[in-house]
Scaffold this active site. Structure first.
Site, short mmCIF file in Angstrom:
data_model
loop_
_atom_site.label_atom_id
_atom_site.label_comp_id
_atom_site.label_asym_id
_atom_site.label_seq_id
_atom_site.Cartn_x
_atom_site.Cartn_y
_atom_site.Cartn_z
N LYS A 111 0.82 -1.22 0.00
CA LYS A 111 0.00 0.00 0.00
C LYS A 111 0.86 1.27 0.00
O LYS A 111 0.43 2.30 -0.50
CB LYS A 111 -0.93 0.03 1.22
CG LYS A 111 -1.77 -1.21 1.47
CD LYS A 111 -2.85 -1.40 0.43
CE LYS A 111 -4.04 -2.24 0.87
NZ LYS A 111 -3.80 -3.66 1.09
C1 LIG Z 1 -4.52 -4.84 0.83
C2 LIG Z 1 -3.80 -6.12 0.87
C3 LIG Z 1 -4.13 -7.18 0.02
C4 LIG Z 1 -5.29 -7.12 -0.94
O1 LIG Z 1 -5.14 -6.16 -1.94
P1 LIG Z 1 -6.41 -5.65 -2.78
O2 LIG Z 1 -5.93 -4.55 -3.61
O3 LIG Z 1 -7.41 -5.20 -1.73
O4 LIG Z 1 -6.92 -6.83 -3.52
C5 LIG Z 1 -3.35 -8.33 0.07
N1 LIG Z 1 -2.32 -8.45 0.93
C6 LIG Z 1 -1.98 -7.44 1.77
C7 LIG Z 1 -0.85 -7.64 2.71
C8 LIG Z 1 -2.70 -6.25 1.77
O5 LIG Z 1 -2.36 -5.26 2.61
#
Ligand SMILES: *Cc1c(COP(=O)(O)O)cnc(C)c1O
Length: 458
Positions: A111
Site C-alpha cells: 500500500k
Molecule cells: C490490501 C492487501 C491485500 C489485498 O489487496 P487488494 O488490492 O485489496 O486486492 C493483500 N495483501 C496485503 C498484505 C494487503 O495489505
C-alpha cells in the site's frame, strides 16, 4: 484525458475531480476515457528505465492535464525516498517462484507504493489550499497505516481511519495508532472491514455531508492508487526477461490485481492474472461459476484479505459487459436488492481468458510458510503465502511472479506459530513503540461515525 463512471458513461470528470472524490456520484467507479496502448517498440524503451523513471512515464498518461512531467518526476522521487530499496521494489527467486517484494516502504506493505505518491499529490494539486480536506478511509489493516504514514501532519488535511475492531494484527494496529500526528483519527468499528467500507461509501453518497466536511477518499477504489500499482507489473515483467509471464496476486478488494489487468490493457503481454483468495472466496467463486454473492466475512490469518465485497471488481465488469454502463447498473441493482448477481457463461469465459481464481485455506497458508522456510530459509508473510499457494496449484503456466504484499513482521504472531521464530523489527519500519496507542471504539453505525467526525472538526 477525462474520466467517466462505470454506471454513467456520459458524466465527465478531470483527474483532480476523481482524485479528490474516489467514488463517482451514484456509487460507480471512475475509469479513464482513453487507454494508452504501448507498442513492442515502446515496451523495449520502457524496459530500460529505472523504477522512478518508469513510474513517471506510466502515471503521466493519466494526469497529464493537471501535472507537468517534470513536476511529476520530482513528486515521484520525493515519494520513494522513504523506501529501503533504491529501486522501490525487488524481484527475487525463491525456488521456482519469482517473488516481487513490494513491502520496503515505511509501513511494510504494498500500500505504501501508491500511498506515498498520493500524499504528495494532495499537496501538489493544492486541493486543501483554502479549505481543510477531511479524508475518510476504511482499512483491513494496511491501507490505514500506509495512509497515516503518507498524510500525517500535512497542512489542512485530516484523516479518519476506520478499521474493524479486534480484526487486524497487533502490529498493524500498533503502527496505525502510534505514528500519526494531531490530524489523524483512528476509529475501531465494532464490525468487519465490509462494514467499514460500507459506511465510507454511504458517507460519500450523502451529498450534504460530503460537501459539508469537504470529504475525500484514499481507499483502493481511488484510481490514483491503481495507476501507481500498474508500474510494478511493467517493472517486474521487464526485470524477469521472459516472454510468457503470469502474476499471482493475494487479493481482497481487487485493486492490486486490477492494476495488472490494466497493464495488460496498456500492452504488457501478461499471460494470466491469478487471483489468490483466502476462505473469503467471493472472487474465486465468481471467476469459476459466474455467481457474485457476498457471504458474511470470516476471520482468517490473512486479515487484509478478509473482504466479501470486492469493490474494484466493478471496474472489470464494465469491460466484461462490453463497456455498457446500463448493464453494470443492472447487475449492481441485483446485488443491492437480491444480494447476488449472476454472469452469463460467455462473460465468465471472457473473464477466464485473463484470470484464474484460487482459494487457499488458513491451513494451507500456514503450511506454505513452513515449507518455504524449510526449503529456502526464507520467511514470507501469510498474504504472500496465498499467492505462492495459488501459483503452485496451477500447472503449465510458465513463469509466475508472485506479488509479495506485506513484510512477515507485520504478522509476526502467525509467523511465530508457523515456524516458531520471533522476527526482528525491520529498521525502516515507522513504529513508535514508546507511544500510547490512541483509538476510539465506535458502533457499526453510519450516524455514529458522522457525529464522531463532526465533533472532531467543529
Ligand atoms: C490490501 C492487501 C491485500 C489485498 O489487496 P487488494 O488490492 O485489496 O486486492 C493483500 N495483501 C496485503 C498484505 C494487503 O495489505
Amino acid at each position: 484525458m477525462n474520466y467517466f463512471s462505470t454506471r454513467n458513461k456520459s458524466l465527465k470528470f478531470s483527474f483532480k475531480d476523481i482524485f479528490l472524490r474516489g467514488l463517482a456520484p451514484g456509487g460507480g467507479l471512475f475509469l479513464p476515457s482513453e487507454i494508452k496502448k504501448y507498442t513492442k517498440k515502446d515496451l523495449k524503451k520502457l524496459s530500460e528505465l529505472s523504477y522512478n523513471k518508469l513510474a513517471v512515464e506510466i502515471i503521466y498518461n493519466f494526469c497529464s492535464k493537471e501535472i507537468q512531467k517534470n513536476e511529476l518526476s520530482s513528486l515521484i522521487e520525493k515519494s520513494y525516498i522513504s523506501f529501503k530499496e533504491n529501486e522501490v521494489v525487488k524481484l527475487k527467486k525463491i525456488g521456482d517462484i519469482n517473488l516481487l517484494e513490494l513491502y520496503h516502504g515505511p509501513t511494510l506493505a504494498f500500500k505504501d507504493v501508491a500511498m506515498q505518491v498520493i500524499g504528495n499529490m494532495y499537496d501538489h494539486l493544492q486541493v486543501a489550499k483554502t479549505k481543510t480536506v477531511n479524508i475518510v478511509v476504511a482499512t483491513s489493516g494496511d491501507t490505514g497505516s500506509a495512509a497515516i504514514a503518507a498524510l500525517s501532519d500535512r497542512k489542512n488535511i485530516n484523516l479518519f481511519v476506520l478499521h474493524p475492531h479486534n480484526k487486524i494484527s497487533n502490529i498493524q494496529r500498533k503502527i496505525m495508532t502510534t505514528i500519526g500526528g494531531a490530524n489523524i483519527y483512528n476509529i475501531a468499528i465494532e464490525g468487519t472491514f465490509d462494514d467499514c467500507q460500507k459506511i465510507v461509501k454511504e458517507l460519500f453518497n450523502e451529498d450534504n455531508f460530503r460537501e459539508k466536511i469537504n470529504m475525500s477518499g484514499v481507499n483502493s477504489i481511488n484510481w490514483a492508487r491503481i495507476i501507481c500499482q500498474i508500474v510494478y507489473y511493467f517493472y517486474s515483467y521487464f526485470k524477469l526477461k521472459k516472454s510468457n509471464v503470469s502474476f499471482s496476486v493475494p487479493t481482497g478488494n481487487f485493486g492490486d490485481i486490477y492494476a495488472g489487468y490494466f497493464a495488460k490493457k496498456m500492452g504488457l503481454p501478461i499471460n494470466k492474472l491469478i487471483v489468490a483468495t483466502n476462505k473469503n472466496d467471493i472472487l474465486q467463486r465468481v471467476i469459476n461459476t459466474g455467481e457474485y454473492k457476498p457471504n458474511t466475512v470470516k476471520q482468517s490469518i490473512t486479515p487484509s484479505m478478509d473482504i466479501q465485497v470486492a469493490s474494484n471488481f466493478e471496474r472489470l465488469l464494465f469491460y466484461i459487459l462490453d463497456e455498457n454502463d446500463n448493464s453494470v447498473n443492472s447487475l449492481m441493482n441485483d446485488l443491492s436488492s437480491k444480494g447476488v448477481f449472476n454472469l452469463q457463461k460467455k462473460k465468465v469465459e471472457k473473464i477466464k481468458k485473463d484470470f484464474e481464481g484460487i482459494k487457499i485455506t488458513d491451513e494451507e497458508t500456514e503450511n506454505i510458510i513452513k515449507e518455504v522456510y524449510k526449503k529456502h530459509q526464507f520467511i514470507i508473510d501469510p498474504h504472500t503465502a496465498t499467492g505462492f499457494g495459488a501459483a503452485k496449484k496451477i500447472k503449465n503456466l510458465g513463469d509466475i511472479i508472485v506479488l509479495g504484499t506485506a513484510h512477515p513482521y507485520k504478522f509476526n504472531d502467525t509467523i511465530k506459530k508457523a515456524i516458531g521464530k520471533n522476527l526482528e523489527i525491520p529498521e525502516n519500519l515507522k513504529l513508535n513503540v514508546d507511544k500510547k496507542e490512541t483509538f476510539d471504539i465506535i458502533k457499526n453505525s453510519n450516524s455514529e461515525v458522522k457525529n464522531y467526525i463532526l465533533s472532531k472538526i467543529e
